[in-house]
Design an enzyme around this catalytic site. Structure first.
Site, PDB file in Angstrom:
ATOM      1  N   GLY A  40      85.997  16.216  94.584  1.00  0.00           N
ATOM      2  CA  GLY A  40      86.109  16.760  95.939  1.00  0.00           C
ATOM      3  C   GLY A  40      87.446  16.556  96.618  1.00  0.00           C
ATOM      4  O   GLY A  40      87.842  17.338  97.473  1.00  0.00           O
ATOM      5  N   GLU A  94      89.415  10.158  99.814  1.00  0.00           N
ATOM      6  CA  GLU A  94      88.082  10.754  99.714  1.00  0.00           C
ATOM      7  C   GLU A  94      88.035  12.093 100.446  1.00  0.00           C
ATOM      8  O   GLU A  94      88.801  12.322 101.386  1.00  0.00           O
ATOM      9  CB  GLU A  94      87.049   9.802 100.347  1.00  0.00           C
ATOM     10  CG  GLU A  94      86.117   9.142  99.358  1.00  0.00           C
ATOM     11  CD  GLU A  94      85.081  10.089  98.767  1.00  0.00           C
ATOM     12  OE1 GLU A  94      85.394  11.251  98.455  1.00  0.00           O
ATOM     13  OE2 GLU A  94      83.936   9.655  98.615  1.00  0.00           O
ATOM     14  N   ASP A  95      87.133  12.961 100.018  1.00  0.00           N
ATOM     15  CA  ASP A  95      86.944  14.226 100.725  1.00  0.00           C
ATOM     16  C   ASP A  95      86.131  14.032 102.006  1.00  0.00           C
ATOM     17  O   ASP A  95      86.496  14.508 103.066  1.00  0.00           O
ATOM     18  CB  ASP A  95      86.307  15.286  99.808  1.00  0.00           C
ATOM     19  CG  ASP A  95      84.987  14.850  99.171  1.00  0.00           C
ATOM     20  OD1 ASP A  95      84.574  13.677  99.328  1.00  0.00           O
ATOM     21  OD2 ASP A  95      84.359  15.679  98.493  1.00  0.00           O
ATOM     22  N   ASP A  98      79.921  10.253 104.146  1.00  0.00           N
ATOM     23  CA  ASP A  98      78.652  10.670 104.744  1.00  0.00           C
ATOM     24  C   ASP A  98      77.808   9.419 104.994  1.00  0.00           C
ATOM     25  O   ASP A  98      77.964   8.761 106.011  1.00  0.00           O
ATOM     26  CB  ASP A  98      77.995  11.656 103.768  1.00  0.00           C
ATOM     27  CG  ASP A  98      76.724  12.279 104.309  1.00  0.00           C
ATOM     28  OD1 ASP A  98      76.491  12.204 105.518  1.00  0.00           O
ATOM     29  OD2 ASP A  98      75.964  12.852 103.506  1.00  0.00           O
ATOM     30  N   LYS A 126      81.584  11.922 108.606  1.00  0.00           N
ATOM     31  CA  LYS A 126      80.343  12.276 109.323  1.00  0.00           C
ATOM     32  C   LYS A 126      79.764  10.995 109.893  1.00  0.00           C
ATOM     33  O   LYS A 126      78.909  10.367 109.270  1.00  0.00           O
ATOM     34  CB  LYS A 126      79.321  12.855 108.337  1.00  0.00           C
ATOM     35  CG  LYS A 126      79.478  14.298 107.972  1.00  0.00           C
ATOM     36  CD  LYS A 126      78.237  14.698 107.177  1.00  0.00           C
ATOM     37  CE  LYS A 126      78.493  15.880 106.298  1.00  0.00           C
ATOM     38  NZ  LYS A 126      77.404  16.085 105.323  1.00  0.00           N
ATOM     39  N   PHE A 147      76.092  20.452 106.349  1.00  0.00           N
ATOM     40  CA  PHE A 147      76.744  20.356 105.044  1.00  0.00           C
ATOM     41  C   PHE A 147      77.960  21.273 105.028  1.00  0.00           C
ATOM     42  O   PHE A 147      77.852  22.472 105.270  1.00  0.00           O
ATOM     43  CB  PHE A 147      75.766  20.742 103.942  1.00  0.00           C
ATOM     44  CG  PHE A 147      76.182  20.240 102.593  1.00  0.00           C
ATOM     45  CD1 PHE A 147      75.830  18.964 102.170  1.00  0.00           C
ATOM     46  CD2 PHE A 147      76.938  21.029 101.736  1.00  0.00           C
ATOM     47  CE1 PHE A 147      76.224  18.487 100.933  1.00  0.00           C
ATOM     48  CE2 PHE A 147      77.330  20.564 100.495  1.00  0.00           C
ATOM     49  CZ  PHE A 147      76.969  19.291 100.092  1.00  0.00           C
ATOM     50  N   VAL A 148      79.120  20.707 104.746  1.00  0.00           N
ATOM     51  CA  VAL A 148      80.355  21.496 104.783  1.00  0.00           C
ATOM     52  C   VAL A 148      80.917  21.709 103.375  1.00  0.00           C
ATOM     53  O   VAL A 148      80.714  20.892 102.484  1.00  0.00           O
ATOM     54  CB  VAL A 148      81.416  20.839 105.688  1.00  0.00           C
ATOM     55  CG1 VAL A 148      80.987  20.859 107.144  1.00  0.00           C
ATOM     56  CG2 VAL A 148      81.717  19.411 105.248  1.00  0.00           C
ATOM     57  N   ASP A 154      82.363  20.835  97.633  1.00  0.00           N
ATOM     58  CA  ASP A 154      81.495  21.792  96.947  1.00  0.00           C
ATOM     59  C   ASP A 154      80.045  21.686  97.392  1.00  0.00           C
ATOM     60  O   ASP A 154      79.618  20.701  97.994  1.00  0.00           O
ATOM     61  CB  ASP A 154      81.520  21.524  95.446  1.00  0.00           C
ATOM     62  CG  ASP A 154      80.742  20.255  95.088  1.00  0.00           C
ATOM     63  OD1 ASP A 154      81.092  19.186  95.630  1.00  0.00           O
ATOM     64  OD2 ASP A 154      79.782  20.340  94.309  1.00  0.00           O
ATOM     65  N   ARG A 160      84.593  25.290  96.266  1.00  0.00           N
ATOM     66  CA  ARG A 160      85.733  24.372  96.366  1.00  0.00           C
ATOM     67  C   ARG A 160      87.017  25.143  96.681  1.00  0.00           C
ATOM     68  O   ARG A 160      87.960  24.600  97.260  1.00  0.00           O
ATOM     69  CB  ARG A 160      85.952  23.628  95.042  1.00  0.00           C
ATOM     70  CG  ARG A 160      84.879  22.623  94.688  1.00  0.00           C
ATOM     71  CD  ARG A 160      85.387  21.704  93.585  1.00  0.00           C
ATOM     72  NE  ARG A 160      84.298  21.032  92.880  1.00  0.00           N
ATOM     73  CZ  ARG A 160      83.748  19.887  93.269  1.00  0.00           C
ATOM     74  NH1 ARG A 160      84.142  19.315  94.390  1.00  0.00           N
ATOM     75  NH2 ARG A 160      82.786  19.328  92.567  1.00  0.00           N
TER      76      ARG A 160
END
Ligand code: IMP
Ligand code: MG
Length: 170
Positions: A40, A94-95, A98, A126, A147-148, A154, A160
């Site tokens: 990600g 990190e992407d 959560d 988040k 959810f993004v 992804d 992606r």
């Protein structure tokens, strides 16, 4: 279906530039190693790397915890780093954070290897879904609970390549 851009390309570009400048200031004279969490974070990492103006090395880790939209809470190390990190100033890229479960696992693994420092740079955060709190040194954007996808993130390996961040709709 994907909604209208939550974070547009131009906003991503500007924020990544700011993060790169901040990292370049904060890590002057250090042994900076960016550790990208596959897959990600790759687009973010590629852009962030070019916004860093001090000497920097890169390595990658792969872990898996997600099937579909829900965190299984079970984290597995799929690919380890190629090089030791002892004495390095490690910045984990990190992407999105959560629940924080993935991050907590990865930080626990890396801490045992004696890095000089260990910090986190996440593109997205988040805050409302957090189960395990972790200090995040750099945050690109706080995002709401949905959810993004896009810019590397992804849903079951799709989207992606979207150049902006959008929200996945049912
Ligand atoms: P955590 O363990 O719940 O913090 O989840 C972290 C990982 O789950 C991230 O590295 C992402 O790969 C994935 N993830 C969490 N939320 C999203 C999202 O909204 N879109 C895409 N991937 C997500
Ligand atoms: Mg992922």
């Amino acid at each position: 279906m994907i909604g209208p851009p939550l974070i547009a390309e131009e906003a991503l570009r500007e924020r990544v530039r700011q993060l790169g400048a901040a990292i370049s200031r904060d890590y002057v004279g250090k042994q900076l190693l960016l550790v990208g969490l596959l897959r990600g974070s790759v687009i973010f990492l590629a852009d962030l790397l070019r916004a860093v103006t001090i000497p920097v090395k890169v390595d990658f880790l792969a872990v898996s915890s997600y099937v579909g939209r829900d965190s299984s809470g079970v984290v597995r190390l799929l690919k380890d780093l190629d090089h030791p990190i002892a004495g390095m100033d490690v910045l984990l890229v990190e992407d999105i954070i959560d629940t924080g479960l993935t991050l907590s696992y990865v930080l626990r693994v890396l801490k045992t290897r004696d890095p000089a420092s260990l910090e986190v740079c996440t593109l997205l955060n988040k805050p409302r879904s957090r189960l395990i709190d972790q200090p995040l040194k750099y945050i690109g954007f706080d995002v709401p609970d949905g959810f993004v996808v896009g810019y590397g993130l992804d849903h079951n390996q799709h989207h992606r390549n979207l150049p902006y961040i959008g929200t996945l709709k049912e």
